[in-house]
Design an enzyme around this catalytic site. Structure first.
Site, short mmCIF file in Angstrom:
data_model
loop_
_atom_site.label_atom_id
_atom_site.label_comp_id
_atom_site.label_asym_id
_atom_site.label_seq_id
_atom_site.Cartn_x
_atom_site.Cartn_y
_atom_site.Cartn_z
N THR A 85 0.94 -53.72 -24.63
CA THR A 85 0.76 -52.29 -24.41
C THR A 85 2.00 -51.79 -23.67
O THR A 85 2.68 -52.57 -23.02
CB THR A 85 -0.53 -52.02 -23.60
OG1 THR A 85 -0.68 -50.61 -23.42
CG2 THR A 85 -0.51 -52.68 -22.24
N GLY A 86 2.26 -50.50 -23.80
CA GLY A 86 3.41 -49.95 -23.09
C GLY A 86 4.44 -49.37 -24.05
O GLY A 86 4.11 -49.03 -25.18
N ARG A 98 7.82 -41.41 -35.69
CA ARG A 98 8.07 -42.59 -34.84
C ARG A 98 6.89 -43.57 -34.93
O ARG A 98 5.73 -43.18 -34.88
CB ARG A 98 8.28 -42.13 -33.40
CG ARG A 98 8.53 -43.25 -32.39
CD ARG A 98 7.24 -43.70 -31.73
NE ARG A 98 7.49 -44.64 -30.64
CZ ARG A 98 6.53 -45.35 -30.03
NH1 ARG A 98 5.27 -45.18 -30.39
NH2 ARG A 98 6.83 -46.17 -29.06
N SER A 111 -5.07 -41.63 -25.87
CA SER A 111 -3.98 -42.49 -26.35
C SER A 111 -4.41 -43.47 -27.43
O SER A 111 -3.61 -44.31 -27.86
CB SER A 111 -3.34 -43.24 -25.19
OG SER A 111 -4.32 -43.89 -24.45
C1 SD4 Z 1 3.51 -47.42 -28.55
N1 SD4 Z 1 2.77 -49.39 -27.44
O1 SD4 Z 1 3.28 -46.65 -29.46
C2 SD4 Z 1 2.36 -48.09 -27.88
C3 SD4 Z 1 1.88 -47.23 -26.78
C4 SD4 Z 1 1.03 -47.98 -25.83
O2 SD4 Z 1 -0.31 -48.26 -24.08
O3 SD4 Z 1 0.92 -49.10 -25.78
N2 SD4 Z 1 0.35 -47.48 -24.96
O4 SD4 Z 1 4.64 -47.65 -28.14
#
Ligand code: SD4
Length: 322
Positions: free
Chosen positions: A235-236, A212, A80
């Site tokens: 994060t998220g 995106r 990720s």
């Molecule tokens: C996103 N916030 O692209 C990022 C993904 C993420 O932990 O945080 N992952 O939306």
């Protein structure tokens, strides 16, 4: 939740006094700042160590956060962050990153492909251009012109490709938004000079739509630093963070007297309030202030963060609303 909100409202004057005290303490000539590095998820442990090595030898928080998250970007087993990340739904690995320092200088790249270290390109945008954000092909061209090399390894990696092929069997339009597929690294740090900086880098939500961009490269959403107050990162699910200008909200709450922890909680509550259905959705905020106080909070259980300071190293479970 209501009572805590009430607490923030009714105690804001007291908290403001506390914050001002911390601030004025930190402005005393003999005040010794307590350096600290904080970052999201387990991979933050290795990243923090690299950052700490710089801070501990008198370096700047800015250099520290850049070096710290670069460790995670180079880890091709991480699905990720960096080029080891999951592809979008069309099979492309596209990267987002941003960086911000104590002078409110900032740089960002989004939808960048084939470059191992988007955070370092973001730093170059900050240092060497009059702009804040470059995206896509323009960001890629700028990276090449700045001396970065196109990555020659296999992207997506075999591991990410296998996961993608599995996903394609159903190919659900909405990328699943559970804790396993979003592990952005966001890092905030305070150095011994009393300066704050932050960095955030990600491959974004797995199987996102092509093109995106989430919160991570957006100054004020995935990351915000104000050296008079504090720093925060997120994060998220990026869309949820963007809707409340997440990291900026956390910093502004601190400016108005909230502790880092109260500020993270209030921002999460705001997200929950604006999104009636948070089932399976995760957002986590991390924050620090100049006094070295920290905060961490998630929508739901599972959000972990890593911390390193003179007092030690640790991986912690953030508290959460659900
Ligand atoms: C996103 N916030 O692209 C990022 C993904 C993420 O932990 O945080 N992952 O939306």
């Amino acid at each position: 939740m209501t009572s805590r909100r009430h607490f923030i409202r009714t105690s804001s004057l007291g908290a403001l006094g506390l914050a001002l005290n911390q601030q004025s303490l930190a402005d005393e000539p003999d005040y010794k700042f307590k350096p600290i590095v904080l970052s999201t998820w387990r991979h933050g442990l290795a990243a923090n160590q690299a950052a700490w090595n710089i801070i501990n030898s008198g370096g700047t928080a800015l250099d520290a956060v850049e070096a710290g998250v670069s460790v995670t970007e180079s880890d091709l087993t991480n699905m990720s962050v960096g080029l080891g990340g999951r592809p979008d739904r069309d099979g492309f690995v596209t990267l987002d990153a941003c960086i911000m320092d104590h002078l409110s200088r900032c740089g960002s790249v989004a939808f960048l492909q084939h470059i191992e270290h988007p955070i370092q390109v973001a730093r170059k945008v900050m240092d060497q251009t009059p702009h804040v954000m470059l995206v896509g092909e323009g960001a890629y061209q700028f990276a090449l012109e700045s001396g970065f090399k196109r990555f020659v390894g296999e992207v997506p990696t075999a591991k990410a490709k296998a996961a993608y092929d599995e996903w394609l069997k159903k190919g659900e339009y909405q990328p699943p938004a559970n804790v396993e597929n979003h592990d952005t690294i966001g890092m905030v740090a305070l150095d011994s000079h009393g300066n704050l900086s932050g960095a955030c880098t990600t491959s974004g939500l797995g199987y996102k739509m092509h093109g995106r961009v989430g919160d991570s490269p957006i100054i004020g959403a995935g990351l915000f630093v104000d050296n008079e107050v504090g720093a925060a990162t997120a994060t998220g699910v990026g869309e949820m963070v963007i809707r409340i200008a997440g990291a900026h909200t956390v910093v502004e709450l601190m400016r108005h007297g909230a502790s880092p922890q109260q500020a993270c909680e209030e921002a999460i509550d705001r997200i929950i309030k604006k999104h009636p259905d948070v089932a399976d959705k995760q957002v986590g905020f991390l924050a620090i202030n100049r006094a070295g106080h920290t905060g961490a909070f998630g929508i739901r259980k599972g959000f972990q963060y890593a911390q390193q300071a003179e007092t030690g190293v640790g991986l912690y479970d953030a508290t959460s609303r659900l």
